[in-house]
Design a protein around this motif. Structure first.
Motif, PDB file in Angstrom:
ATOM      1  N   VAL A 198       0.845  -1.139   0.147  1.00  0.00           N
ATOM      2  CA  VAL A 198       0.083  -0.002  -0.139  1.00  0.00           C
ATOM      3  C   VAL A 198       0.963   1.358   0.076  1.00  0.00           C
ATOM      4  CG1 VAL A 198      -1.576   1.286   1.469  1.00  0.00           C
ATOM      5  CG2 VAL A 198      -1.932  -1.155   1.563  1.00  0.00           C
ATOM      6  N   MET A 199       0.516   2.232  -0.853  1.00  0.00           N
ATOM      7  CA  MET A 199       1.766   3.310  -1.168  1.00  0.00           C
ATOM      8  C   MET A 199       0.914   4.560  -0.717  1.00  0.00           C
ATOM      9  SD  MET A 199       4.428   1.752  -1.723  1.00  0.00           S
ATOM     10  CE  MET A 199       5.278   3.194  -2.528  1.00  0.00           C
ATOM     11  N   GLY A 200       1.445   5.312  -0.123  1.00  0.00           N
ATOM     12  CA  GLY A 200       0.850   6.832   0.066  1.00  0.00           C
ATOM     13  C   GLY A 200       1.818   7.921  -0.389  1.00  0.00           C
ATOM     14  N   TRP A 201       1.142   9.267  -0.575  1.00  0.00           N
ATOM     15  CA  TRP A 201       2.042  10.239  -0.702  1.00  0.00           C
ATOM     16  C   TRP A 201       1.533  11.376   0.341  1.00  0.00           C
ATOM     17  CZ3 TRP A 201       6.184  11.257  -3.750  1.00  0.00           C
ATOM     18  CH2 TRP A 201       6.182  10.239  -4.960  1.00  0.00           C
ATOM     19  N   GLU A 238       1.260  16.075   5.970  1.00  0.00           N
ATOM     20  CA  GLU A 238      -0.073  15.990   5.830  1.00  0.00           C
ATOM     21  C   GLU A 238      -0.521  14.993   4.561  1.00  0.00           C
ATOM     22  OE1 GLU A 238      -2.344  19.444   4.336  1.00  0.00           O
ATOM     23  OE2 GLU A 238      -1.311  19.673   2.756  1.00  0.00           O
ATOM     24  N   PHE A 239      -1.297  14.043   4.554  1.00  0.00           N
ATOM     25  CA  PHE A 239      -1.746  13.224   3.521  1.00  0.00           C
ATOM     26  C   PHE A 239      -2.263  13.826   2.475  1.00  0.00           C
ATOM     27  CE2 PHE A 239      -3.508   9.330   1.764  1.00  0.00           C
ATOM     28  CZ  PHE A 239      -4.713   9.708   1.203  1.00  0.00           C
ATOM     29  N   VAL A 240      -1.765  13.232   1.118  1.00  0.00           N
ATOM     30  CA  VAL A 240      -2.233  13.821  -0.107  1.00  0.00           C
ATOM     31  C   VAL A 240      -3.085  12.965  -0.947  1.00  0.00           C
ATOM     32  CG1 VAL A 240      -1.295  14.509  -2.387  1.00  0.00           C
ATOM     33  CG2 VAL A 240      -0.094  15.089  -0.187  1.00  0.00           C
ATOM     34  N   ALA A 241      -2.637  11.565  -0.884  1.00  0.00           N
ATOM     35  CA  ALA A 241      -3.161  10.420  -1.710  1.00  0.00           C
ATOM     36  C   ALA A 241      -2.574   9.068  -1.262  1.00  0.00           C
ATOM     37  CB  ALA A 241      -3.016  10.663  -3.057  1.00  0.00           C
ATOM     38  N   ALA A 242      -3.430   7.993  -1.563  1.00  0.00           N
ATOM     39  CA  ALA A 242      -3.001   6.492  -1.382  1.00  0.00           C
ATOM     40  C   ALA A 242      -3.634   5.853  -2.167  1.00  0.00           C
ATOM     41  CB  ALA A 242      -3.179   6.141   0.286  1.00  0.00           C
ATOM     42  N   ILE A 243      -2.739   4.638  -2.320  1.00  0.00           N
ATOM     43  CA  ILE A 243      -3.463   3.760  -3.150  1.00  0.00           C
ATOM     44  C   ILE A 243      -3.201   2.324  -2.627  1.00  0.00           C
ATOM     45  CG2 ILE A 243      -1.350   3.314  -4.749  1.00  0.00           C
ATOM     46  CD1 ILE A 243      -3.064   3.232  -7.104  1.00  0.00           C
ATOM     47  N   SER A 244      -3.913   1.264  -3.224  1.00  0.00           N
ATOM     48  CA  SER A 244      -4.158  -0.161  -2.505  1.00  0.00           C
ATOM     49  C   SER A 244      -2.886  -0.897  -3.161  1.00  0.00           C
ATOM     50  CB  SER A 244      -5.463  -0.768  -2.434  1.00  0.00           C
ATOM     51  OG  SER A 244      -5.756  -0.914  -4.000  1.00  0.00           O
ATOM     52  N   ARG A 245      -2.738  -1.960  -2.202  1.00  0.00           N
ATOM     53  CA  ARG A 245      -1.623  -2.725  -3.015  1.00  0.00           C
ATOM     54  C   ARG A 245      -1.510  -3.134  -4.574  1.00  0.00           C
ATOM     55  NH1 ARG A 245       0.478  -8.456   0.253  1.00  0.00           N
ATOM     56  NH2 ARG A 245       2.362  -8.622  -0.851  1.00  0.00           N
ATOM     57  N   TYR A 246      -2.681  -3.508  -4.865  1.00  0.00           N
ATOM     58  CA  TYR A 246      -2.868  -3.984  -6.556  1.00  0.00           C
ATOM     59  C   TYR A 246      -3.493  -2.715  -7.287  1.00  0.00           C
ATOM     60  CZ  TYR A 246      -0.758  -8.121  -4.836  1.00  0.00           C
ATOM     61  OH  TYR A 246       0.236  -9.025  -4.375  1.00  0.00           O
ATOM     62  N   GLY A 271      -6.457  -1.211  -6.818  1.00  0.00           N
ATOM     63  CA  GLY A 271      -7.851  -1.279  -7.078  1.00  0.00           C
ATOM     64  C   GLY A 271      -8.407  -0.157  -6.245  1.00  0.00           C
ATOM     65  N   ASN A 272      -8.101   0.312  -5.218  1.00  0.00           N
ATOM     66  CA  ASN A 272      -8.721   1.539  -4.646  1.00  0.00           C
ATOM     67  C   ASN A 272      -7.652   2.652  -4.127  1.00  0.00           C
ATOM     68  OD1 ASN A 272     -11.134   0.013  -3.622  1.00  0.00           O
ATOM     69  ND2 ASN A 272      -9.838  -1.156  -2.491  1.00  0.00           N
ATOM     70  N   THR A 273      -8.199   3.905  -4.119  1.00  0.00           N
ATOM     71  CA  THR A 273      -7.400   5.042  -4.179  1.00  0.00           C
ATOM     72  C   THR A 273      -8.144   6.040  -3.182  1.00  0.00           C
ATOM     73  OG1 THR A 273      -8.485   6.208  -5.893  1.00  0.00           O
ATOM     74  CG2 THR A 273      -6.440   4.792  -6.252  1.00  0.00           C
ATOM     75  N   ASN A 274      -7.510   6.852  -2.512  1.00  0.00           N
ATOM     76  CA  ASN A 274      -7.949   7.799  -1.372  1.00  0.00           C
ATOM     77  C   ASN A 274      -7.224   9.004  -1.701  1.00  0.00           C
ATOM     78  OD1 ASN A 274      -8.952   9.315   0.857  1.00  0.00           O
ATOM     79  ND2 ASN A 274      -9.404   7.308   1.718  1.00  0.00           N
ATOM     80  N   TYR A 275      -7.726  10.124  -1.645  1.00  0.00           N
ATOM     81  CA  TYR A 275      -7.139  11.362  -1.742  1.00  0.00           C
ATOM     82  C   TYR A 275      -7.908  12.599  -0.498  1.00  0.00           C
ATOM     83  CZ  TYR A 275      -6.534   9.977  -6.704  1.00  0.00           C
ATOM     84  OH  TYR A 275      -6.029   9.390  -7.741  1.00  0.00           O
ATOM     85  N   ALA A 276      -7.096  13.520  -0.239  1.00  0.00           N
ATOM     86  CA  ALA A 276      -7.339  14.467   0.401  1.00  0.00           C
ATOM     87  C   ALA A 276      -8.133  15.600  -0.363  1.00  0.00           C
ATOM     88  CB  ALA A 276      -5.761  15.223   0.935  1.00  0.00           C
ATOM     89  N   ASN A 277      -9.016  16.243   0.442  1.00  0.00           N
ATOM     90  CA  ASN A 277      -9.878  16.887  -0.267  1.00  0.00           C
ATOM     91  C   ASN A 277      -9.260  18.135  -1.117  1.00  0.00           C
ATOM     92  OD1 ASN A 277     -12.293  15.459   0.797  1.00  0.00           O
ATOM     93  ND2 ASN A 277     -12.355  16.709   2.530  1.00  0.00           N
ATOM     94  N   SER A 278      -8.283  18.666  -0.408  1.00  0.00           N
ATOM     95  CA  SER A 278      -7.499  19.777  -1.176  1.00  0.00           C
ATOM     96  C   SER A 278      -6.811  19.358  -2.513  1.00  0.00           C
ATOM     97  CB  SER A 278      -6.466  20.096  -0.430  1.00  0.00           C
ATOM     98  OG  SER A 278      -5.512  19.256   0.081  1.00  0.00           O
ATOM     99  N   VAL A 279      -6.882  17.902  -2.718  1.00  0.00           N
ATOM    100  CA  VAL A 279      -6.201  17.773  -4.201  1.00  0.00           C
ATOM    101  C   VAL A 279      -7.175  16.806  -5.026  1.00  0.00           C
ATOM    102  CG1 VAL A 279      -4.115  17.727  -3.039  1.00  0.00           C
ATOM    103  CG2 VAL A 279      -5.012  15.607  -3.314  1.00  0.00           C
TER     104      VAL A 279
END
Length: 120
Positions: free
Chosen positions: A29-32, A42-50, A52-60
């Motif tokens: 699992v990787m994050g920026w 602060e958190f910017v974005a993340a992506i699951s191991r393969y 399939g899923n991502t997550n972003y900070a509202n600001s970006v």
């Protein structure tokens, strides 16, 4: 030992684009995250191991896209429509197990950081 090597930072004018890369030594699992002078990381974005899923900070959201190439064991952060407030050192992070998290404490390994400067 997991190694993370970031690249792609630089100086860009507001409205411009940059793509950051982070080469890892395995599939995680990787994050920026980012840290501006005098501010907390602060958190910017993340992506699951393969990927399939991502997550972003509202600001970006709607401006940044996180992706990964598991064949190259590399994660990318495409940053479009950059703003001066995006100026920071950007860090790549890896999490060995489990799902995406958005907290700094949730990641096990960190890169050295790459500077992104957006001029107005």
């Amino acid at each position: 030992q997991v190694q993370l090597v970031e690249s792609g930072g630089g100086l860009v004018q507001a409205g411009g684009s940059l793509r950051l890369s982070c080469a890892a030594s395995g599939v995680y699992v990787m994050g920026w995250f980012r840290q501006a002078p005098g501010k907390e990381r602060e958190f910017v974005a993340a992506i699951s191991r393969y990927g399939g899923n991502t997550n972003y900070a509202n600001s970006v959201k709607e401006r940044f896209t996180i992706s990964k190439d598991n064949a190259k064991i590399t994660v990318y952060l495409q940053m479009n429509n950059l703003k001066p407030e995006d100026t920071a050192v950007y860090y790549c992070a890896a999490k060995r197990l489990g799902a995406i998290v958005t907290t700094r404490a949730g990641y096990d390994y960190w890169g050295q950081g790459t500077q992104v400067t957006v001029s107005s």
